[in-house]
Design a protein around this motif. Structure first.
Motif, PDB file in Angstrom:
ATOM      1  N   THR A   1       0.829  -1.204   0.000  1.00 49.86           N
ATOM      2  CA  THR A   1       0.000   0.000   0.000  1.00 49.86           C
ATOM      3  C   THR A   1       0.865   1.256   0.000  1.00 49.86           C
ATOM      4  OG1 THR A   1      -1.836  -1.106   1.110  1.00 49.86           O
ATOM      5  CG2 THR A   1      -1.732   1.290   1.313  1.00 49.86           C
ATOM      6  N   LEU A   2       2.000   1.211   0.722  1.00 49.94           N
ATOM      7  CA  LEU A   2       2.879   2.380   0.798  1.00 49.94           C
ATOM      8  C   LEU A   2       3.821   2.479  -0.397  1.00 49.94           C
ATOM      9  CD1 LEU A   2       3.778   2.362   4.598  1.00 49.94           C
ATOM     10  CD2 LEU A   2       2.196   3.882   3.418  1.00 49.94           C
ATOM     11  N   GLY A   3       3.997   1.380  -1.164  1.00 50.53           N
ATOM     12  CA  GLY A   3       4.775   1.480  -2.391  1.00 50.53           C
ATOM     13  C   GLY A   3       6.138   0.825  -2.379  1.00 50.53           C
ATOM     14  N   LEU A   4       6.429  -0.057  -1.420  1.00 47.88           N
ATOM     15  CA  LEU A   4       7.757  -0.670  -1.368  1.00 47.88           C
ATOM     16  C   LEU A   4       8.042  -1.556  -2.582  1.00 47.88           C
ATOM     17  CD1 LEU A   4      10.467  -1.290  -0.059  1.00 47.88           C
ATOM     18  CD2 LEU A   4       9.308  -2.951   1.422  1.00 47.88           C
ATOM     19  N   PRO A   5       7.203  -2.554  -2.894  1.00 47.62           N
ATOM     20  CA  PRO A   5       7.511  -3.348  -4.096  1.00 47.62           C
ATOM     21  C   PRO A   5       7.424  -2.526  -5.373  1.00 47.62           C
ATOM     22  CG  PRO A   5       5.374  -3.980  -3.191  1.00 47.62           C
ATOM     23  CD  PRO A   5       6.021  -3.078  -2.184  1.00 47.62           C
TER      24      PRO A   5
ATOM     25  N   TRP B   1       6.283   7.159  -3.863  1.00 48.08           N
ATOM     26  CA  TRP B   1       7.197   6.022  -3.880  1.00 48.08           C
ATOM     27  C   TRP B   1       8.184   6.148  -5.027  1.00 48.08           C
ATOM     28  CZ3 TRP B   1       6.711   3.365  -8.493  1.00 48.08           C
ATOM     29  CH2 TRP B   1       5.496   3.556  -9.186  1.00 48.08           C
ATOM     30  N   GLY B   2       9.418   5.748  -4.750  1.00 51.99           N
ATOM     31  CA  GLY B   2      10.481   5.777  -5.732  1.00 51.99           C
ATOM     32  C   GLY B   2      11.730   5.152  -5.144  1.00 51.99           C
ATOM     33  N   TYR B   3      12.866   5.464  -5.716  1.00 52.93           N
ATOM     34  CA  TYR B   3      14.129   4.920  -5.195  1.00 52.93           C
ATOM     35  C   TYR B   3      15.210   5.976  -5.344  1.00 52.93           C
ATOM     36  CZ  TYR B   3      15.476   4.050 -10.101  1.00 52.93           C
ATOM     37  OH  TYR B   3      15.789   4.180 -11.436  1.00 52.93           O
TER      38      TYR B   3
ATOM     39  N   ILE C   1      18.190   2.629  -2.612  1.00 52.89           N
ATOM     40  CA  ILE C   1      17.296   2.421  -1.478  1.00 52.89           C
ATOM     41  C   ILE C   1      15.872   2.838  -1.842  1.00 52.89           C
ATOM     42  CG2 ILE C   1      19.134   2.763   0.211  1.00 52.89           C
ATOM     43  CD1 ILE C   1      17.842   5.574   0.769  1.00 52.89           C
ATOM     44  N   PRO C   2      14.874   2.291  -1.156  1.00 56.91           N
ATOM     45  CA  PRO C   2      13.499   2.740  -1.403  1.00 56.91           C
ATOM     46  C   PRO C   2      13.268   4.120  -0.808  1.00 56.91           C
ATOM     47  CG  PRO C   2      13.550   1.192   0.421  1.00 56.91           C
ATOM     48  CD  PRO C   2      14.956   1.248  -0.123  1.00 56.91           C
ATOM     49  N   VAL C   3      12.392   4.864  -1.426  1.00 50.35           N
ATOM     50  CA  VAL C   3      11.960   6.176  -0.921  1.00 50.35           C
ATOM     51  C   VAL C   3      10.440   6.151  -0.862  1.00 50.35           C
ATOM     52  CG1 VAL C   3      11.940   8.667  -1.273  1.00 50.35           C
ATOM     53  CG2 VAL C   3      13.944   7.320  -1.975  1.00 50.35           C
ATOM     54  N   LEU C   4       9.889   6.112   0.345  1.00 51.28           N
ATOM     55  CA  LEU C   4       8.441   6.078   0.543  1.00 51.28           C
ATOM     56  C   LEU C   4       8.040   7.251   1.426  1.00 51.28           C
ATOM     57  CD1 LEU C   4       8.016   2.280   1.453  1.00 51.28           C
ATOM     58  CD2 LEU C   4       8.134   3.312  -0.820  1.00 51.28           C
ATOM     59  N   ALA C   5       6.941   7.885   1.103  1.00 52.04           N
ATOM     60  CA  ALA C   5       6.419   8.967   1.940  1.00 52.04           C
ATOM     61  C   ALA C   5       4.901   8.898   1.946  1.00 52.04           C
ATOM     62  CB  ALA C   5       6.893  10.331   1.437  1.00 52.04           C
ATOM     63  N   PHE C   6       4.342   9.122   3.117  1.00 48.36           N
ATOM     64  CA  PHE C   6       2.894   9.080   3.260  1.00 48.36           C
ATOM     65  C   PHE C   6       2.475  10.126   4.282  1.00 48.36           C
ATOM     66  CE2 PHE C   6      -0.954   7.730   5.434  1.00 48.36           C
ATOM     67  CZ  PHE C   6      -1.810   7.471   4.375  1.00 48.36           C
ATOM     68  N   ALA C   7       1.388  10.801   3.998  1.00 47.76           N
ATOM     69  CA  ALA C   7       0.813  11.763   4.935  1.00 47.76           C
ATOM     70  C   ALA C   7      -0.681  11.845   4.677  1.00 47.76           C
ATOM     71  CB  ALA C   7       1.446  13.137   4.777  1.00 47.76           C
ATOM     72  N   PRO C   8      -1.460  12.062   5.714  1.00 48.01           N
ATOM     73  CA  PRO C   8      -2.894  12.261   5.484  1.00 48.01           C
ATOM     74  C   PRO C   8      -3.133  13.385   4.483  1.00 48.01           C
ATOM     75  CG  PRO C   8      -2.427  12.014   7.838  1.00 48.01           C
ATOM     76  CD  PRO C   8      -1.103  12.125   7.145  1.00 48.01           C
TER      77      PRO C   8
ATOM     78  N   LEU D   1       5.172  10.661   7.187  1.00 44.76           N
ATOM     79  CA  LEU D   1       5.908   9.420   7.400  1.00 44.76           C
ATOM     80  C   LEU D   1       6.851   9.220   6.222  1.00 44.76           C
ATOM     81  CD1 LEU D   1       6.457   6.624   8.735  1.00 44.76           C
ATOM     82  CD2 LEU D   1       4.505   5.760   7.406  1.00 44.76           C
ATOM     83  N   ALA D   2       8.150   9.067   6.508  1.00 42.52           N
ATOM     84  CA  ALA D   2       9.147   8.770   5.475  1.00 42.52           C
ATOM     85  C   ALA D   2       9.804   7.440   5.824  1.00 42.52           C
ATOM     86  CB  ALA D   2      10.196   9.871   5.396  1.00 42.52           C
ATOM     87  N   ILE D   3       9.945   6.565   4.834  1.00 45.90           N
ATOM     88  CA  ILE D   3      10.561   5.256   5.025  1.00 45.90           C
ATOM     89  C   ILE D   3      11.663   5.091   3.994  1.00 45.90           C
ATOM     90  CG2 ILE D   3      10.202   2.759   5.062  1.00 45.90           C
ATOM     91  CD1 ILE D   3       7.297   3.228   5.784  1.00 45.90           C
ATOM     92  N   SER D   4      12.849   4.697   4.460  1.00 44.29           N
ATOM     93  CA  SER D   4      13.981   4.535   3.549  1.00 44.29           C
ATOM     94  C   SER D   4      14.914   3.468   4.096  1.00 44.29           C
ATOM     95  CB  SER D   4      14.719   5.875   3.369  1.00 44.29           C
ATOM     96  OG  SER D   4      15.323   6.288   4.579  1.00 44.29           O
ATOM     97  N   ALA D   5      16.101   3.385   3.535  1.00 46.53           N
ATOM     98  CA  ALA D   5      17.161   2.502   4.030  1.00 46.53           C
ATOM     99  C   ALA D   5      18.463   3.292   4.010  1.00 46.53           C
ATOM    100  CB  ALA D   5      17.246   1.238   3.175  1.00 46.53           C
TER     101      ALA D   5
END
Length: 402
Positions: A53-57, A81-83, A356-363, A334-338
């Motif tokens: 849902t957040l876009g990792l794959p 989502w990106g890299y 690395i993955p670049v994911l971001a989510f916010a309401p 919310l930011a998710i990375s490595a």
């Protein structure tokens, strides 16, 4: 006012960086190879509904042009989502974290190249003399789990700590938690940090362990990292200067040499780290940043080349993501990375040079593909923009389509 929550999935690379061949890592792909191993095994494909849902794959697919094995046709993601490609040379934990927060290293960290007799004799002599040691064991490149099995009994007999390194910029000291003592190990690492001033080594790492020769030895959770400080102000420093708060959970504080950090929260294991993150989200006020490093992906599964352990840890963290998403407030990002890769299917036990993955989510944040980002610093620049801070020294924000 706003808040940011930054989760670092330590070592979750999404494929070889453009210059991976320079590091012997052409073809490395932490996420893709874990997914492929699962899809080919009786346990079945990776099950990551919330990360999907957040876009990792989707981020991995963007880096490769097709989905990882077991994912098939991917749905639209709910966030950005990106890299990203690392600009700094190397594949180290500090350089990856620092670049994410706006500081790109111009020169790589130093490393100890020889596989045997890895350290300069003068350095070890000073460590022995100033540390009051009978000697040292190891002095080589090694896997941390292997070397304590091989030398743990001799360490207990002699009282000499075990010193070793890897392809990364580290000087590691392993010692028995009870027989040698945690405080003694930490003091010795502080001494080593000072002695390494001229070697530009990124981290000295205390590696306490427990057990006996009869039962076997195992690492304890009381690892401590002694990193060089970032060479320039980071996102953390900018937020503190603006009157904000930075909550560092897990080893984040150590990685930044505790600079720019308001409060450190010690936690071990992914569930405890996740609980600490949720607790910080209930306590942190406006104008704050919560940063958490999920180290077991790297330390427990990546370096030990445990493919299915890595997969299970990913699925376990995925199952908890709804708790965090429900805890987000209006104005949260919310930011998710490595920070690098550590492909558990790759030869050896070292990090791998990966995107690395670049994911971001916010309401209320409109979903969008980010494609390739040319620096990890785009993540920190985006968090700075969200927090209303001046632009950092590196990076381009992805929070606006421009």
């Amino acid at each position: 006012m706003s808040r940011a929550i930054w989760l670092v999935l330590d070592s979750l690379g999404v494929g070889a960086a453009p210059d991976a061949a320079d590091y012997g890592d052409a073809g490395a792909d932490t996420f893709g190879h874990v997914a492929a191993a699962c899809a080919a095994a009786a346990r079945g494909p990776l099950r990551l509904p919330n990360f999907t849902t957040l876009g990792l794959p989707q981020a991995h697919a963007a880096a490769h042009g097709q989905p990882a094995p077991g994912f098939g046709k991917l749905p639209a993601a709910a966030g950005l989502w990106g890299y990203a490609v690392e600009r700094a040379r190397g594949k180290d934990t500090p350089s990856g974290h620092w670049e994410t927060t706006g500081v790109v290293l111009r020169e790589p960290f130093g490393v100890f190249a020889p596989a045997e007799h890895a350290f300069p004799p003068a350095l070890l002599q000073e460590l022995v003399v100033q540390g009051g040691l009978p000697g040292v064991l190891g002095d080589c490149h090694a896997s941390g789990t292997e070397i304590i099995q091989r030398l743990g009994a001799e360490h207990l007999r002699s009282g000499s700590p075990i010193v070793y390194t890897s392809a990364d910029s580290v000087f590691q000291i392993a010692a028995h938690e009870q027989a040698f003592g945690l405080d003694c190990l930490y003091r010795l690492c502080e001494l080593a940090r000072r002695l390494l001033a001229d070697y530009n080594i990124g981290r000295v790492i205390a590696r306490p362990f427990t057990g006996t020769a009869e039962s076997g030895f195992s690492r304890s959770p009381h690892r401590r990292d002694y990193a060089l400080p970032p060479p320039a102000p980071t996102l953390f420093d900018a937020l503190l200067a603006a009157g904000g708060e930075v909550v560092a959970i897990g080893k984040i504080g150590d990685i930044f040499a505790h600079r720019g950090v308001s409060r450190c929260v010690e936690a071990h294991g992914h569930d405890e780290l996740f609980d600490a993150t949720l607790a910080a989200m209930t306590q942190a006020g406006e104008n704050s940043l919560i940063a958490t490093n999920f180290v077991d992906f790297d330390m427990v599964y990546g370096h030990r080349r445990d493919v299915f352990g890595y997969a299970a840890a990913l699925e376990a963290l995925d199952a908890r993501l709804p708790e965090l998403l429900q805890a987000l407030r209006p104005g949260d990002l919310l930011a998710i990375s490595a920070d690098h890769g550590c492909d558990p299917t790759w030869p050896g036990s070292d990090h791998t040079r990966e995107c690395i993955p670049v994911l971001a989510f916010a309401p209320g944040l409109a979903p969008r593909a980010l494609g390739r980002r040319d620096s990890f610093a785009d993540i920190g620049q985006s968090m700075a923009s969200h927090l209303g801070l001046p632009s950092l020294a590196a990076g381009r924000s992805f929070l606006s389509p421009a």
